[in-house]
Design a protein around this motif. Structure first.
Motif, PDB file in Angstrom:
ATOM      1  N   ASP A  88     -10.732   2.283  -1.406  1.00  0.00           N
ATOM      2  CA  ASP A  88     -10.627   2.372   0.059  1.00  0.00           C
ATOM      3  C   ASP A  88     -10.845   3.810   0.538  1.00  0.00           C
ATOM      4  OD1 ASP A  88      -8.220   3.303  -1.158  1.00  0.00           O
ATOM      5  OD2 ASP A  88      -7.252   3.227   0.801  1.00  0.00           O
ATOM      6  N   GLY A  89     -10.909   4.760  -0.392  1.00  0.00           N
ATOM      7  CA  GLY A  89     -11.167   6.147  -0.007  1.00  0.00           C
ATOM      8  C   GLY A  89      -9.928   6.997   0.172  1.00  0.00           C
ATOM      9  N   SER A  90      -8.743   6.430  -0.002  1.00  0.00           N
ATOM     10  CA  SER A  90      -7.555   7.286   0.149  1.00  0.00           C
ATOM     11  C   SER A  90      -6.959   7.606  -1.222  1.00  0.00           C
ATOM     12  CB  SER A  90      -6.519   6.626   1.059  1.00  0.00           C
ATOM     13  OG  SER A  90      -5.905   5.527   0.429  1.00  0.00           O
ATOM     14  N   LEU A  91      -6.200   8.697  -1.250  1.00  0.00           N
ATOM     15  CA  LEU A  91      -5.610   9.201  -2.490  1.00  0.00           C
ATOM     16  C   LEU A  91      -4.589   8.233  -3.062  1.00  0.00           C
ATOM     17  CD1 LEU A  91      -5.129  11.765  -4.360  1.00  0.00           C
ATOM     18  CD2 LEU A  91      -3.307  12.376  -2.782  1.00  0.00           C
ATOM     19  N   TYR A 149       0.876  -1.172   0.000  1.00  0.00           N
ATOM     20  CA  TYR A 149       0.000   0.000   0.000  1.00  0.00           C
ATOM     21  C   TYR A 149       0.911   1.218   0.000  1.00  0.00           C
ATOM     22  CZ  TYR A 149      -3.092   3.662   1.730  1.00  0.00           C
ATOM     23  OH  TYR A 149      -3.793   4.834   1.874  1.00  0.00           O
ATOM     24  N   THR A 150       0.859   1.997  -1.071  1.00  0.00           N
ATOM     25  CA  THR A 150       1.727   3.176  -1.160  1.00  0.00           C
ATOM     26  C   THR A 150       0.940   4.469  -0.996  1.00  0.00           C
ATOM     27  OG1 THR A 150       1.576   2.909  -3.553  1.00  0.00           O
ATOM     28  CG2 THR A 150       3.588   2.133  -2.499  1.00  0.00           C
ATOM     29  N   GLY A 151      -0.398   4.378  -1.110  1.00  0.00           N
ATOM     30  CA  GLY A 151      -1.292   5.453  -0.687  1.00  0.00           C
ATOM     31  C   GLY A 151      -1.088   6.804  -1.345  1.00  0.00           C
ATOM     32  N   ASP A 185      -1.110  -7.822   7.830  1.00  0.00           N
ATOM     33  CA  ASP A 185      -1.835  -8.791   7.007  1.00  0.00           C
ATOM     34  C   ASP A 185      -3.028  -8.134   6.327  1.00  0.00           C
ATOM     35  OD1 ASP A 185      -0.111 -10.794   7.655  1.00  0.00           O
ATOM     36  OD2 ASP A 185      -1.259 -11.443   9.406  1.00  0.00           O
ATOM     37  N   ASN A 186      -3.385  -6.928   6.798  1.00  0.00           N
ATOM     38  CA  ASN A 186      -4.589  -6.286   6.283  1.00  0.00           C
ATOM     39  C   ASN A 186      -4.267  -4.990   5.557  1.00  0.00           C
ATOM     40  OD1 ASN A 186      -6.448  -8.198   7.500  1.00  0.00           O
ATOM     41  ND2 ASN A 186      -5.746  -7.314   9.446  1.00  0.00           N
ATOM     42  N   VAL A 216      -4.270  -2.684  -2.417  1.00  0.00           N
ATOM     43  CA  VAL A 216      -3.004  -3.113  -3.011  1.00  0.00           C
ATOM     44  C   VAL A 216      -2.671  -2.152  -4.146  1.00  0.00           C
ATOM     45  CG1 VAL A 216      -1.789  -4.908  -4.269  1.00  0.00           C
ATOM     46  CG2 VAL A 216      -3.300  -5.524  -2.381  1.00  0.00           C
ATOM     47  N   ASP A 217      -1.611  -1.354  -3.939  1.00  0.00           N
ATOM     48  CA  ASP A 217      -1.163  -0.450  -4.996  1.00  0.00           C
ATOM     49  C   ASP A 217      -0.165  -1.133  -5.907  1.00  0.00           C
ATOM     50  OD1 ASP A 217      -2.462   2.137  -4.601  1.00  0.00           O
ATOM     51  OD2 ASP A 217      -1.464   2.162  -2.656  1.00  0.00           O
ATOM     52  N   ILE A 218       0.635  -2.024  -5.331  1.00  0.00           N
ATOM     53  CA  ILE A 218       1.652  -2.741  -6.097  1.00  0.00           C
ATOM     54  C   ILE A 218       1.489  -4.231  -5.760  1.00  0.00           C
ATOM     55  CG2 ILE A 218       4.131  -3.059  -6.498  1.00  0.00           C
ATOM     56  CD1 ILE A 218       3.227  -0.218  -7.195  1.00  0.00           C
ATOM     57  N   PRO A 219       1.280  -5.078  -6.758  1.00  0.00           N
ATOM     58  CA  PRO A 219       1.092  -6.503  -6.452  1.00  0.00           C
ATOM     59  C   PRO A 219       2.384  -7.152  -5.957  1.00  0.00           C
ATOM     60  CG  PRO A 219       1.005  -6.102  -8.826  1.00  0.00           C
ATOM     61  CD  PRO A 219       1.106  -4.764  -8.176  1.00  0.00           C
TER      62      PRO A 219
END
Lengths: 231, 292, 545
Positions: C324-327, C157-159, C188-189, C193-196
């Motif tokens: 997920d609602g984030s940028l 997650y790079t968000g 784990d949560n 997923v920004d990068i597989p």
């Protein structure tokens, strides 16, 4: 100057002065009359607790010993510099101590500050500079800020400041400079007891420091401006 | 969300503040810049001077009541206390002790004593303090307004605390040693002066209001300062042993209750406030939430 | 070293790691140096993730600690030489060559190390130029990347500050390289997923969160009337005239002033809905009033901005939000969006009489970041817009082939500080060329790409200049009291003013009395918080409450 020596020389007729950590308090006899003695020692920093300790003693004097002169013995390294002190509003504590001094003055006590150790910045303001008369004895050091620090803040070369300090009294530390500015009424080198009695006999609680600064050439603008604005 | 326009006290010059606090057109300045009472010392340092030495002093009316007013100009050498600057304020206070206006109003905006005139400024600041205490003895109240961009530190911090009452915005800062000074002397661990939120929650108007030294907290809006000042005009309470014992007891209780706190958030928590919310509350919200 | 046996070398390195660390993708943080020594061979090209906002500081610190006897001759590639460790690599004898786009904070030390031969510069790039080359001749052997969260499979997650991660990971994972990631947290949560994980070889939980600079936060309290005057002139002379719909603003205070004037002066000029609707931009806090006033339809985010997370999340129509609602920002795409925009408005440190500009000075190799892309006339653009056509009509009037033109605006005060003129007869980039051994001077934006120069003295429209001499006098004519400005030909400048090529405030109908901080939609950071309904949460150092 060491406190015990100072006390003996100021009060050869006798004194009952206790030192509790840094707090100096008690009474002495001068010309057969009682005087209150209150002050600090050990180069203490004046913070919120010190301010309250001093104001408590002052209020006791005003309440229990109406009208007797108060000899303030000044030795401090300035205001206590700490976040937790400022958090609780240190200036309010110092102002409270100044109000206690004013109450004493209003109630007829004479306030004489004798600077015998260090007297620095906010510490000197809190205890000493609002007395009716302010005098120094040998060994006293007064300062607002060291030249090195002034150089750092004003970005002036230290050498230039040191040079200027030889010519004018307006910014550099030292009793001589304070005296020329009117910040010290007198500088004593000897005969403390007689000088103290003499200054106590002067019947004037007015703030005359600007006039003194003008007479002595250190502060030539202030009195004129005060007079012009006062009208 | 649109903002209601404000007339910022924080950004205004000393003269703009004075004009906004007093009744329109009522201000009469004493020793205005045309009289050119400049600092006799700054020239020697090659520093610029101001014709009013960074302070405006004079008389006017506030809601019809005669008041004397002085205002430090933070834009000139940080509103610092120099010889002439201090003497103008002292002179005004002594004038008030003689002529007894309804109040003296002091607009503070000052980093403290002017270092180029350190001794003159320090002695001058104590002359102001004595003059405040004397004018109060004459029954004239001195009301301090805090909210300028330079804060209120050093000699000015103590001077303002001698006032009968203080009015501040949340932008105001009041302390003896400024955060930069504490950081320089005691180290960055003692006070990180670059942490602005820490600076403001320690020295800022809100913390001073919650402790009571600031009696009215206002938004950064000159008319709000004006209204608050007008409402506080009443004769100065005489100093008595009883009143000072009560003041001392209040200050001692503060140390008992909060003396171990190292961050304003701990204090606000102990006061029963939501410490995380306090910085974001408006003046009105915090006034409503303030514990009695 | 992109030799043909790259795949074999990759396998060899992975086997070495497996032998020491076992089969897990998760490497313990305290053994990072040992791990890096296993995956790095002398001469490898290492891409380190770090731009002007986020920096993989943990991996940079560990890279600088590897044994130079085992690992040396590295070719470093990094968008922004932002950390002292980047240059420590060279002083410690670990790396030899650097390819980069920007070196803001380390620019001074870089110039020094290049001067004494410690650092060799491959090239100074724009961001997208560097990313593009990672897919061609600068294929990475190892990429050291940054994530907020990672799981044990390597999913990331790079968000908000995703920025350049996708470009770097793709070039490396699909180029036979090894991808190593420092993550603030192993979990784990993942919220998204920004990068597989399949593209990621190793993850390390860093002891503290990666460094994130609040680069795009400009305090409105610092905007003086000079900047407001310049902003008003730019808005009247350029925004209102060309009505650019898609645009990019640089990092500086001049454009922050424009952003804060949109809801007030911009509304008066009738810009709302007609201009400034789509942006390639980081989430500037100073954009909040314009967004709240309905000026903005969409913003393509190049990066995130510290403290803007909650506010951005409340505007799903405007900002690119995940499920997920984030940028999710993307620097590569964001830069391209800006490259194809109607207008770029930026600033620089030096401009010469022909309008060439550079932020490289004699003692600072600052680099350029994204400005050359945003600020280049785009010869690849084919779609049309009102602004593009209007600018093109001016630039190509009378030519056989009609075409559009991008607006490239440089907004500068004539002096950067006392005795430091912005306008100079000769860019210091010429000196830097010599010290760094470049074949041509490192120019940020070429004069013939610039359409307008705005200073406190006025606006120069270079599109209307027909000769080099006219362009030169147009530049001198707004260069104020700098030596360049003082050498103007007064008759020519007067003529340019008559033709509307130079416009002063009075020519635009802007009176000095109109210029006031009262026009700003927000006067300080706290006002921005109020505009945001309390959702903007500025960093501590910007607060005064």
């Amino acid at each position: 100057m060491e406190l015990p020596i100072l006390l003996d020389q100021l009060f050869p007729e006798g004194h009952r002065v206790a030192v509790d950590d840094w707090l100096v308090s008690g009474e002495a006899t001068l010309g057969g009359q009682p005087v209150a003695v209150l002050g600090s020692t050990n180069h203490v920093f004046i913070g919120i607790r010190e301010s309250l300790a001093l104001s408590g003693k002052l209020l006791d004097i005003v309440e229990k010993r109406p009208g007797i002169p108060i000899i303030m013995l000044v030795d401090n390294n300035g205001q206590r510099m700490a976040l937790d002190e400022e958090l609780l509003v240190l200036p309010e504590y110092i102002a409270h101590l100044l109000r206690a001094q004013q109450l004493a003055r209003n109630n007829g006590h004479k306030l004489i500050a004798v600077v015998y150790g260090n007297s620095i910045a906010g510490g000197f303001i809190a205890f000493g500079m609002l007395a009716d008369r302010i005098v120094s004895v040998p060994g006293a050091e007064t300062s607002v800020m060291k030249l090195e620090a002034i150089a750092r803040v004003t970005k002036m070369p230290l050498e230039k400041l040191q040079d200027l300090a030889k010519q004018v009294s307006v910014f550099a530390p030292g009793c001589e400079n304070f005296f020329r500015m009117g910040g010290l009424h007198e500088m004593w080198t000897d005969d403390f007891s007689n000088r103290l009695q003499k200054i106590l006999a002067e019947d004037d609680a007015q703030d005359t420091r600007a006039a003194l600064g003008n007479e002595r050439g250190g502060r030539k603008a202030a009195q004129a401006v005060i007079d012009e604005v006062r009208g | 969300m649109k903002l209601t326009p404000r007339i910022s006290f924080y950004e205004a010059s000393a003269r703009q503040r004075v004009a906004g606090i007093l009744d329109p057109g009522s201000f009469r300045e004493i020793l205005p810049p045309t009289e050119q009472r400049i600092s006799p010392h700054l020239g020697m340092f090659g520093a610029p001077v101001a014709f009013d030495d960074g302070v405006v002093a004079g008389e006017g009316t506030l809601d019809g009541k005669e008041v004397y007013i002085f205002a430090q100009e933070g834009k000139f050498r940080g509103g610092s206390l120099g010889e002439v600057h201090a003497a103008k304020i002292t002179g005004l206070l002594r004038r008030a002790a003689i002529r007894k206006p309804a109040a003296v109003i002091g607009l503070f905006d000052s980093g403290g004593v002017r270092l180029e005139e350190a001794n003159a400024g320090e002695i001058g600041s104590t002359e102001i303090m004595r003059a405040i205490l004397e004018v109060q003895r004459a029954g004239v109240p001195v009301i301090g307004l805090l909210g300028g961009s330079c804060g209120c530190f050093g000699g000015s911090g103590i001077t303002s605390s001698c006032c009968d009452a203080l009015i501040a915005s949340e932008e105001a800062r009041l302390s003896v040693s400024g955060p930069e000074v504490i950081e320089t002397v005691m180290g960055v661990e003692a006070f990180d002066s670059h942490d602005r939120a820490l600076v403001w929650r320690t020295t800022g108007g809100k913390n001073r209001f919650l402790f009571g030294k600031v009696v009215t907290l206002v938004d950064d809006h000159i008319p709000a300062f004006r209204a608050a000042a007008s409402a506080l005009i009443k004769p100065s309470e005489p100093l008595t042993v009883a009143s000072l014992r009560a003041e001392r007891a209040r200050l001692a209780k503060r140390i008992d209750e909060y003396g171990s706190c190292t961050d304003a958030r701990q204090i606000w928590q102990k006061m029963g406030l939501d410490a995380d919310r306090v910085p974001d509350m408006t003046a009105a919200e915090l006034t409503a939430a303030k514990p009695a | 070293m992109s030799s043909p046996d790259k795949v074999a070398r990759r396998k060899e390195k992975l086997d070495r790691v497996a032998k020491v660390f076992g089969p897990s993708k998760v490497i313990p943080a305290e053994r990072t140096v040992e791990f890096l020594e296993l995956i790095l061979s002398p001469g490898d090209r290492v891409v380190h993730e770090g731009d002007n906002q986020k920096q993989g500081d943990f991996l940079a610190e560990k890279l600088a600690q590897v044994d130079p006897k085992k690992v040396n001759g590295l070719k470093l590639a990094v968008s922004c030489i932002g950390l002292p460790e980047h240059l420590d690599l060279f002083e410690n004898g670990i790396a030899e060559v650097v390819d980069f786009a920007y070196a803001g904070p380390q620019g001074g030390r870089l110039a020094e190390l290049v001067g004494n031969g410690t650092v060799k510069i491959g090239a100074v790039h724009t961001y997208v130029e560097l990313y593009a080359r990672y897919f061609a001749e600068l294929r990475p052997d190892v990429a050291c990347l940054v994530a907020i969260d990672a799981d044990a499979e390597g999913n990331l997650y790079t968000g908000s500050n995703t920025e350049e991660t996708p470009a770097l990971v793709e070039a490396t994972a699909f180029g036979g390289g090894i991808v190593v990631v420092q993550a603030n947290k192993l979990t784990d949560n993942l919220r998204r997923v920004d990068i597989p994980g399949e593209w990621v070889d190793f993850v390390i939980e860093s002891p503290k969160p990666f460094h994130l600079e609040a680069l795009f936060t400009k305090d409105p309290a610092l905007l003086d009337e000079t900047r407001i005057l310049m902003a008003m002139m730019a808005m009247k002379a350029i925004y209102q005239k060309y009505l650019p719909k898609v645009l990019n603003h640089g990092v500086g205070f001049n454009t922050a002033a424009i952003e804060l004037l949109l809801p007030t002066y911009g509304e008066e000029l009738g810009l709302k809905g007609k201009a400034c609707t789509h942006w390639a931009l980081n989430p500037h806090p100073t954009m909040i009033p314009a967004i709240e006033s309905g000026f903005v339809e969409a913003i393509a985010c190049i990066g995130g901005e510290v403290g803007m997370e909650d506010y951005v999340a409340s505007k799903p129509d405007i900002f690119p939000l995940g499920r997920d609602g984030s940028l999710r920002s993307n620097r590569f795409y964001g830069q391209m969006a800006g490259h194809f925009a109607d207008m770029f408005v930026g600033a620089t440190l030096q401009i010469d009489p022909f309008g060439n500009s550079s932020t490289v000075t004699a003692d600072r190799l600052a680099g350029f970041g994204g400005a050359p892309n945003f600020g280049a006339e785009n010869r690849a653009r084919r779609h049309l817009s009102e602004a593009f056509l209007r600018a093109g009509a001016e630039a190509h009037a009378g030519e056989y082939m009609p075409q559009g033109r991008k607006l490239v605006v440089q907004m500068v005060e004539t002096f950067q500080g006392a005795n430091n003129p912005t306008f100079v007869e000769r860019l210091e980039a010429w000196d830097a060329m010599k010290t760094a051994g470049f074949a041509v001077p490192p120019v940020m934006i070429y004069g013939d790409d610039v359409s307008h120069i705005v200073t406190e003295e006025g606006v120069a429209n270079l599109l209307l200049c027909r000769t080099m001499e006219e362009r030169e006098q147009a530049v001198r004519g707004v260069a104020g009291f700098t030596p360049v400005g003082l050498k103007r030909d007064h008759a020519m400048v007067a003529n340019l003013r008559d033709r509307g090529i130079i416009q002063r405030a009075e020519d635009l109908g802007i009176r000095k009395s109109d210029v006031s901080r009262d026009r700003l939609a927000a006067r300080n950071i706290h006002d921005l918080v109020r505009w945001s309904g309390g959702l903007y949460n500025p960093p501590s150092r910007f607060r005064n409450w």
